[in-house]
Design a protein around this motif. Structure first.
Motif, short mmCIF file in Angstrom:
data_model
loop_
_atom_site.label_atom_id
_atom_site.label_comp_id
_atom_site.label_asym_id
_atom_site.label_seq_id
_atom_site.Cartn_x
_atom_site.Cartn_y
_atom_site.Cartn_z
N MET A 114 0.84 -1.20 0.00
CA MET A 114 0.00 0.00 0.00
C MET A 114 0.87 1.25 0.00
O MET A 114 1.88 1.28 0.68
N LYS A 115 0.48 2.21 -0.80
CA LYS A 115 1.22 3.46 -0.91
C LYS A 115 0.52 4.51 -0.06
O LYS A 115 -0.64 4.84 -0.28
N LEU A 116 1.21 5.04 0.93
CA LEU A 116 0.62 5.98 1.88
C LEU A 116 1.25 7.35 1.76
O LEU A 116 2.45 7.48 1.47
N THR A 117 0.45 8.37 2.00
CA THR A 117 1.00 9.71 2.18
C THR A 117 1.57 9.80 3.59
O THR A 117 1.35 8.91 4.43
N LYS A 118 2.30 10.87 3.88
CA LYS A 118 2.86 11.02 5.22
C LYS A 118 1.75 11.08 6.28
O LYS A 118 1.86 10.48 7.35
N ASP A 119 0.67 11.80 6.00
CA ASP A 119 -0.44 11.89 6.97
C ASP A 119 -1.10 10.53 7.17
O ASP A 119 -1.43 10.15 8.30
N GLU A 120 -1.31 9.80 6.07
CA GLU A 120 -1.91 8.47 6.17
C GLU A 120 -0.99 7.52 6.94
O GLU A 120 -1.46 6.69 7.73
N PHE A 121 0.29 7.67 6.73
CA PHE A 121 1.25 6.81 7.43
C PHE A 121 1.21 7.07 8.93
O PHE A 121 1.24 6.13 9.73
#
Length: 353
Positions: A1-8
């Motif tokens: 899964m590819k996450l943005t920094k906020d999602e991470f």
């Protein structure tokens, strides 16, 4: 899964099913110790087995697991793994065949290394080498991230960022590879956003599993290591860096790297507030080398660099690196490398051409 920094960040702070299991068990034992054993007997045994959960109350004997690289990495192509340490996991002492880098992303964590307790705080990066008994405990909302690296990969990636002729690299190698008990290195990076950002980038790359992901991870890991050294080489704690005077071995080695042309044992000892005899012992215990060996190696390594990168004469290089006698320089160089400075320069340029 590819996450943005906020999602991470949301991903890290989120409690999954296993963490909720451990959290419930932790507070059940804390709030209702008298009935805790019965509580454990009523837990879902299939869930415990399927998720490989650790419930000490259900074990009939002490558990001191040892993990081999094949147990963790199996047939994985990559040599690096990332995992969030499950909060509220019961403490257990363990050791393994691979390197562990414990990164405190937020809050605090309790760890023991060879029976010695440490409290780690936000920004602490703790390197635990193979065959070292340790435990990790997080019993609040703090976040700790584990980077697990095969032993051979650790050496080829991390130490690639250091030249073998660097005194600091020799110190690291001594601490991580030659000591048999209590091994560790801790970088105290505090709230350094550069280190935190790099840690997030590595973990996100690991989770994405995109094309050439392991190549990216190896490269980022080298950069991560280089950043730790550039910005925090004087913020290192280890089994060998603490003493009553408050000086660290890394500070001493950095000083020698800058003053190797003229440094003497007595002058350097006085600079750091030691007696000559105590300082000599401290250096030997901290690096595995004597003071004179360290100075000799730094001088010769600088001489090799000058031979590779300049056209200076042997006499000029002799003076540059701090040798009073050209004959002594030539004799020491040949004894160490098996060739004269001129032969070394010729061989290097032949290899480059």
């Amino acid at each position: 899964m590819k996450l943005t920094k906020d999602e991470f960040r949301s991903y890290l702070h989120h409690y999954d099913e296993d963490e909720i299991f451990y959290k419930n068990m932790y507070f059940e034992e804390k709030d209702h110790p008298a009935t805790f054993h019965d509580y454990c007997l009523g837990l879902d045994r299939d869930l415990i087995s399927d998720h490989h959960l650790f419930v000490p109350e259900l074990r009939t004997e002490a558990w001191y697991p040892y993990m081999e690289e094949k147990d963790l990495f199996g047939n994985l192509t990559g040599n690096i793994m990332f995992a969030k340490h499950y909060r509220y996991t019961p403490l257990f002492v363990h050791e393994h065949e691979f390197f562990e880098i414990l990164c405190i992303y937020d809050g605090t964590a309790q760890t023991t290394i060879q029976g010695i307790s440490h409290t780690l705080h936000t920004g602490d990066i703790c390197i635990i080498p193979p065959h070292t008994k340790h435990s990790v405990g997080v019993f609040d909302d703090s976040i700790a991230v584990n980077i697990l690296i095969r032993g051979t990969t650790f050496q080829s990636t991390f130490f690639q960022a250091l030249t073998a002729d660097n005194a600091l690299a020799q110190f690291f190698a001594h601490v991580l590879y030659r000591k048999t008990e209590g091994n560790y290195l801790i970088f105290h990076t505090g709230n350094d956003v550069r280190i935190c950002d790099m840690l997030e980038t590595m973990y996100i790359e690991y989770l994405a599993h995109e094309k050439y992901s392991y190549t990216f991870l190896n490269s980022i890991l080298i950069l991560f290591w280089a950043m730790l050294l550039r910005y925090h080489e004087n913020d290192i704690e280890s089994i060998l860096t603490k003493d009553t005077s408050g000086n660290s071995m890394t500070e001493i080695l950095n000083y020698l790297n800058h003053h190797y042309q003229t440094a003497t044992l007595s002058d350097t000892a006085a600079h750091f507030g030691y007696s000559t005899s105590h300082f000599s012992t401290l250096i030997k215990e901290g690096t595995g080398q004597t003071f004179l060996q360290i100075i000799r190696n730094i001088k010769l390594n600088q001489a090799c660099r000058a031979l590779r990168e300049s056209s200076l004469s042997n006499n000029a290089i002799c003076k540059l690196v701090g040798y009073d006698s050209p004959e002594h320089f030539m004799r020491t160089f040949k004894k160490t490398y098996g060739m004269t400075p001129g032969e070394y320069r010729k061989k290097y340029h032949e290899q480059e051409s």
